[in-house]
Scaffold this motif. Structure first.
Motif, PDB file in Angstrom:
ATOM      1  N   LYS A   1       0.802  -1.218   0.000  1.00  0.00           N
ATOM      2  CA  LYS A   1       0.000   0.000   0.000  1.00  0.00           C
ATOM      3  C   LYS A   1       0.833   1.267   0.000  1.00  0.00           C
ATOM      4  O   LYS A   1       0.293   2.346   0.080  1.00  0.00           O
ATOM      5  N   ARG A   2       2.115   1.158  -0.097  1.00  0.00           N
ATOM      6  CA  ARG A   2       2.973   2.351  -0.103  1.00  0.00           C
ATOM      7  C   ARG A   2       2.572   3.264  -1.247  1.00  0.00           C
ATOM      8  O   ARG A   2       2.221   2.808  -2.329  1.00  0.00           O
ATOM      9  N   PRO A   3       2.618   4.573  -1.027  1.00  0.00           N
ATOM     10  CA  PRO A   3       2.215   5.504  -2.093  1.00  0.00           C
ATOM     11  C   PRO A   3       3.134   5.403  -3.305  1.00  0.00           C
ATOM     12  O   PRO A   3       4.344   5.251  -3.168  1.00  0.00           O
ATOM     13  N   ARG A   4       2.518   5.488  -4.460  1.00  0.00           N
ATOM     14  CA  ARG A   4       3.282   5.442  -5.714  1.00  0.00           C
ATOM     15  C   ARG A   4       3.836   6.825  -6.013  1.00  0.00           C
ATOM     16  O   ARG A   4       3.325   7.836  -5.551  1.00  0.00           O
ATOM     17  N   LYS A   5       4.859   6.865  -6.851  1.00  0.00           N
ATOM     18  CA  LYS A   5       5.411   8.153  -7.256  1.00  0.00           C
ATOM     19  C   LYS A   5       4.392   8.867  -8.116  1.00  0.00           C
ATOM     20  O   LYS A   5       3.723   8.270  -8.954  1.00  0.00           O
ATOM     21  N   ARG A   6       4.292  10.158  -7.916  1.00  0.00           N
ATOM     22  CA  ARG A   6       3.341  10.942  -8.697  1.00  0.00           C
ATOM     23  C   ARG A   6       3.867  11.163 -10.100  1.00  0.00           C
ATOM     24  O   ARG A   6       5.056  11.351 -10.302  1.00  0.00           O
ATOM     25  N   THR A   7       2.935  11.205 -11.022  1.00  0.00           N
ATOM     26  CA  THR A   7       3.324  11.458 -12.404  1.00  0.00           C
ATOM     27  C   THR A   7       3.519  12.947 -12.607  1.00  0.00           C
ATOM     28  O   THR A   7       3.077  13.765 -11.808  1.00  0.00           O
ATOM     29  N   ALA A   8       4.156  13.306 -13.678  1.00  0.00           N
ATOM     30  CA  ALA A   8       4.414  14.719 -13.978  1.00  0.00           C
ATOM     31  C   ALA A   8       3.113  15.494 -14.129  1.00  0.00           C
ATOM     32  O   ALA A   8       3.015  16.647 -13.738  1.00  0.00           O
ATOM     33  N   ALA A   9       2.101  14.863 -14.687  1.00  0.00           N
ATOM     34  CA  ALA A   9       0.817  15.540 -14.886  1.00  0.00           C
ATOM     35  C   ALA A   9       0.183  15.916 -13.551  1.00  0.00           C
ATOM     36  O   ALA A   9      -0.428  16.968 -13.421  1.00  0.00           O
ATOM     37  N   ARG A  10       0.312  15.069 -12.564  1.00  0.00           N
ATOM     38  CA  ARG A  10      -0.267  15.357 -11.258  1.00  0.00           C
ATOM     39  C   ARG A  10       0.488  16.472 -10.546  1.00  0.00           C
ATOM     40  O   ARG A  10      -0.065  17.155  -9.709  1.00  0.00           O
TER      41      ARG A  10
END
Length: 160
Positions: free
Chosen positions: A108-117
């Motif tokens: 459940k660890r947070p994923r890396k955010r994409t550039a768009a976000r």
């Protein structure tokens, strides 16, 4: 199950933290919740690696009833009754449940955010909405003040 009973039950496992939850307690070790003690029984965290153990003992997953259906929570399984009398074996099962809870936490660890976000566009839209809201509120306040002024001065009354 009361607090003292649960503390004694996990004595061979090691120190546990008990927190009030629903109709019972959430049981955790090292900050990871791995068991639930509810009116219906004691439930340990389970995953694909540990569920076969529970099935071999004839245990089932945690279930509760809503108005319209029965909800099954496959991540917590009822502890075999024999373990209440065998604290050493219960400690082994508890370590296994803690491992299952830790594996679930890793997934459940947070994923890396994409550039768009990460773009600033949403923040600008929010700021624009806030500014528009302030303008509307200010114009409503001005209208109320104007209406109140007219009532006080009597300029809104018709003369006969």
């Amino acid at each position: 199950m009361d607090r003292e009973f649960l503390t004694d039950l996990f004595a061979d496992f090691g120190p546990v933290t008990l927190r009030r939850m629903f109709s019972g307690y959430g049981i955790s070790a090292d900050g990871t919740n791995f068991a639930l003690a509810l009116r219906a029984g004691l439930y340990f965290r389970a995953d694909d690696q540990t569920i076969p153990q529970f099935e071999a003992e004839g245990c089932g997953p945690f279930q509760y009833q809503t108005r319209s259906r029965t909800v099954t929570v496959n991540s917590y399984w009822q502890l075999p009754a024999r373990l209440f009398d065998d604290s050493e074996d219960l400690a082994v099962w508890a370590r296994s449940a803690l491992g299952a809870a830790q594996r679930a936490a890793l997934r459940k660890r947070p994923r890396k955010r994409t550039a768009a976000r990460n773009s600033k566009a949403p923040a600008k839209k929010v700021a624009a909405r806030k500014a528009a809201g302030k303008k509307v509120a200010a114009s409503k306040a001005t209208a109320k003040q104007s209406s109140a002024r007219k009532k006080r001065t009597g300029k809104n009354r018709s003369r006969s």
